[in-house]
Design a protein around this motif. Structure first.
Motif, PDB file in Angstrom:
ATOM      1  N   ARG A 153     -51.933-122.976 -34.385  1.00 34.10           N
ATOM      2  CA  ARG A 153     -50.777-122.742 -33.531  1.00 34.10           C
ATOM      3  C   ARG A 153     -50.161-121.370 -33.798  1.00 34.10           C
ATOM      4  NH1 ARG A 153     -48.246-124.132 -28.742  1.00 34.10           N
ATOM      5  NH2 ARG A 153     -45.990-124.233 -28.975  1.00 34.10           N
TER       6      ARG A 153
ATOM      7  N   ASP B  95     -52.537-118.648 -32.502  1.00 31.01           N
ATOM      8  CA  ASP B  95     -52.521-118.544 -31.045  1.00 31.01           C
ATOM      9  C   ASP B  95     -51.254-117.846 -30.545  1.00 31.01           C
ATOM     10  OD1 ASP B  95     -54.926-119.832 -31.003  1.00 31.01           O
ATOM     11  OD2 ASP B  95     -54.132-121.772 -30.357  1.00 31.01           O
TER      12      ASP B  95
ATOM     13  N   ASP C 218     -51.809-122.305 -26.513  1.00 28.44           N
ATOM     14  CA  ASP C 218     -52.962-122.987 -27.099  1.00 28.44           C
ATOM     15  C   ASP C 218     -54.291-122.376 -26.667  1.00 28.44           C
ATOM     16  OD1 ASP C 218     -51.182-124.631 -28.310  1.00 28.44           O
ATOM     17  OD2 ASP C 218     -51.481-126.336 -26.952  1.00 28.44           O
ATOM     18  N   ARG C 219     -55.089-122.038 -27.663  1.00 23.24           N
ATOM     19  CA  ARG C 219     -56.473-121.567 -27.484  1.00 23.24           C
ATOM     20  C   ARG C 219     -56.603-120.504 -26.392  1.00 23.24           C
ATOM     21  NH1 ARG C 219     -59.413-124.402 -30.812  1.00 23.24           N
ATOM     22  NH2 ARG C 219     -58.699-126.472 -31.458  1.00 23.24           N
TER      23      ARG C 219
END
Length: 505
Positions: free
Chosen positions: A441, A444, A483-484
């Motif tokens: 987290r 990112d 996220d990602r």
């Protein structure tokens, strides 16, 4: 031991040649040894990638009475271990002295190594010359009288009393000629084409419990006389050709009455500059001081914001408040100074909640001043034994626990501290209480943030590439979809944006 002792001073590799700056600690030591009638040679591993073999050749070619190694924690440990080990193996009779932040914070760990004979804690300008003078007969009575020295006696480690910090003006500039051509340390940066590193003052009078500076200096700060700063800047500008300055002072703005004479000197030179500063100090500057700050051309101030949690700031003895952080970014905007704010996420308690709170606070700061730069670290408190002795006595640290619920066991040798997990801890990149989800987290969020707002310090990435990355990251940042961010990570492999927390200016 001859009347004029010789000391080999080594700065192990810690950065790339491009990022190499003056090894100021060794230059100060060389000047101190010279004042005591002794000679020295400096080998800087940041510009000399074969520094280990060059150190061996130097010892083979000439007699040295001691080897002094400057050691930061983190990535400098492994090369420090390497050069010390081979010197001990090839020249077992030559005393090896470690100094700098690592032996100051971890003297027992440093002296647990068979290749370290002495550890200098804190400032070494007086300690090292006294140690060199005492090494002739290794009289233990002489060693015991040297302030700031830790040493081995009959298999036990002896810690002599601390030494007071000083900043004496000895009427001359540092011996930059010992570095060969000192101009090779001037770098093209956001500040100018020939930026030079300089340190005017020593220490910091604040006692933040997480800070290695506070542990080393114990709340002490010493500022230079105005004539000393004028002499130094005159040499750097007119002799070396520097056009801008990166000040390494641990806390540049101290009390205004003491700073005004220095700002007046800097205003005459008008060399764009960068420094460490505090939010409260900047907010308390008078208009007279700000006029000098503008004339001296301050471009960026690195401010330790640390946390939006006021209670946490009190617990770590930061001495500032979140509202002051918010106010200082607006103040800097009005005066044309870019605030570079550092934050510590993932504290041991309420780890995930505090991290998310920090992310939202950063977004709020960006709305007030979009030019604000943000550097994010993981909160990694100092081990109890590394904190300054006065702080240990007044405010014992809370125990730290890992994910397994067990107390964190800190390393006890240089080799253990050089392991990747502890290098990351030292560099505020990871902590034993982080799980994989929060680690991802944080990574990112940092990816989205730095793509959305590329640092002005990045001169290598093409402007079109930074604009493209910023546009790509816009929707993620606007809607908090961190996220990602696979597309940003892919683009970063091509553009490779500069990361200030890794390389700085």
């Amino acid at each position: 031991m001859t009347d004029a002792a010789r000391t080999l001073l080594i700065n192990p590799t810690i950065t790339s040649r491009r990022s190499a700056r003056f090894p100021l600690s060794l230059l100060h030591l060389a000047a101190a040894l010279e004042r005591s009638g002794n000679d020295s040679r400096i080998i800087d591993g940041n510009v000399d990638r074969d520094f280990v073999n060059d150190a061996l050749r130097a010892l083979e070619e000439g007699a040295f009475d001691a080897v002094g190694v400057s050691v930061m924690g983190g990535p400098q440990l492994a090369p420090a271990i390497a050069v010390s080990s081979v010197i001990r193996a090839r020249f077992p009779a030559v005393p090896i002295v470690w100094g700098g932040y690592f032996p100051t914070l971890n003297p027992d760990a440093a002296l647990a190594a068979p290749y370290v004979d002495y550890a200098v804690r804190g400032q070494a300008g007086e300690t090292l010359p006294e140690l060199i003078a005492a090494l002739g007969g290794r009289a233990e009575a002489k060693l015991a009288a040297i302030g700031g020295l830790s040493w081995k006696q009959g298999g036990a480690v002896v810690h002599n009393p601390n030494r007071r910090f000083t900043l004496a003006d000895h009427g001359r500039v540092l011996p930059y000629d010992k570095l060969g051509d000192p101009r090779r340390y001037l770098a093209r940066t956001y500040l100018g084409r020939r930026t030079v590193a300089h340190q005017a003052s020593v220490g910091c009078r604040f006692r933040c419990t997480f800070c290695g500076v506070a542990a080393m200096f114990g709340g002490t700060t010493v500022l230079p006389a105005a004539q000393q700063l004028e002499r130094d800047l005159g040499y750097l500008k007119h002799t070396l050709g520097a056009d801008s300055v990166q000040y390494f002072d641990n806390n540049f703005f101290d009390r205004e009455r003491d700073m005004l004479p220095l700002l007046e000197v800097m205003a005459r030179f008008e060399m764009p500059w960068w420094c460490f500063a505090r939010a409260d100090a900047l907010l308390n500057l008078s208009e007279q001081a700000w006029k000098l700050v503008r004339k001296s051309r301050l471009r960026m101030a690195y401010i330790g914001a640390e946390s939006p949690n006021g209670q946490m700031l009190k617990e770590i003895r930061k001495g500032t408040r979140p509202d002051q952080t918010m106010a200082v970014v607006e103040l800097c905007r009005r005066h044309g100074v870019i605030p570079e704010l550092s934050f510590m996420v993932a504290p041991p308690e309420n780890t995930a909640e505090e991290t998310e709170h920090t992310f939202e606070f950063i977004r709020a700061l960006k709305r007030v001043n979009p030019q604000s730069e943000v550097v994010i670290y993981v909160y990694t408190p100092l081990p109890e034994n590394s904190r300054h002795e006065q702080d240990r006595a007044r405010r014992p640290a809370k125990p730290l626990f890992g994910l397994d619920g067990e107390p964190v066991a800190f390393p006890t040798t240089p080799e253990e501290w050089a392991q990747p997990r502890w290098v990351d801890y030292t560099c505020h990149a990871d902590a034993p209480w982080l799980d994989d989800r929060l680690r991802r987290r944080i990574r990112d969020f940092v990816t989205v943030l730095r793509c959305r707002f590329p640092t002005v310090q990045d001169l290598r990435s093409p402007p079109w590439a930074k604009r493209s990355l910023s546009a790509m990251a816009l929707w993620r940042y606007r809607y908090g979809r961190y996220d990602r961010p696979w597309e940003l990570e892919l683009a970063n492999r091509l553009v490779r944006l500069r990361m200030p927390q890794v390389s700085g200016l």
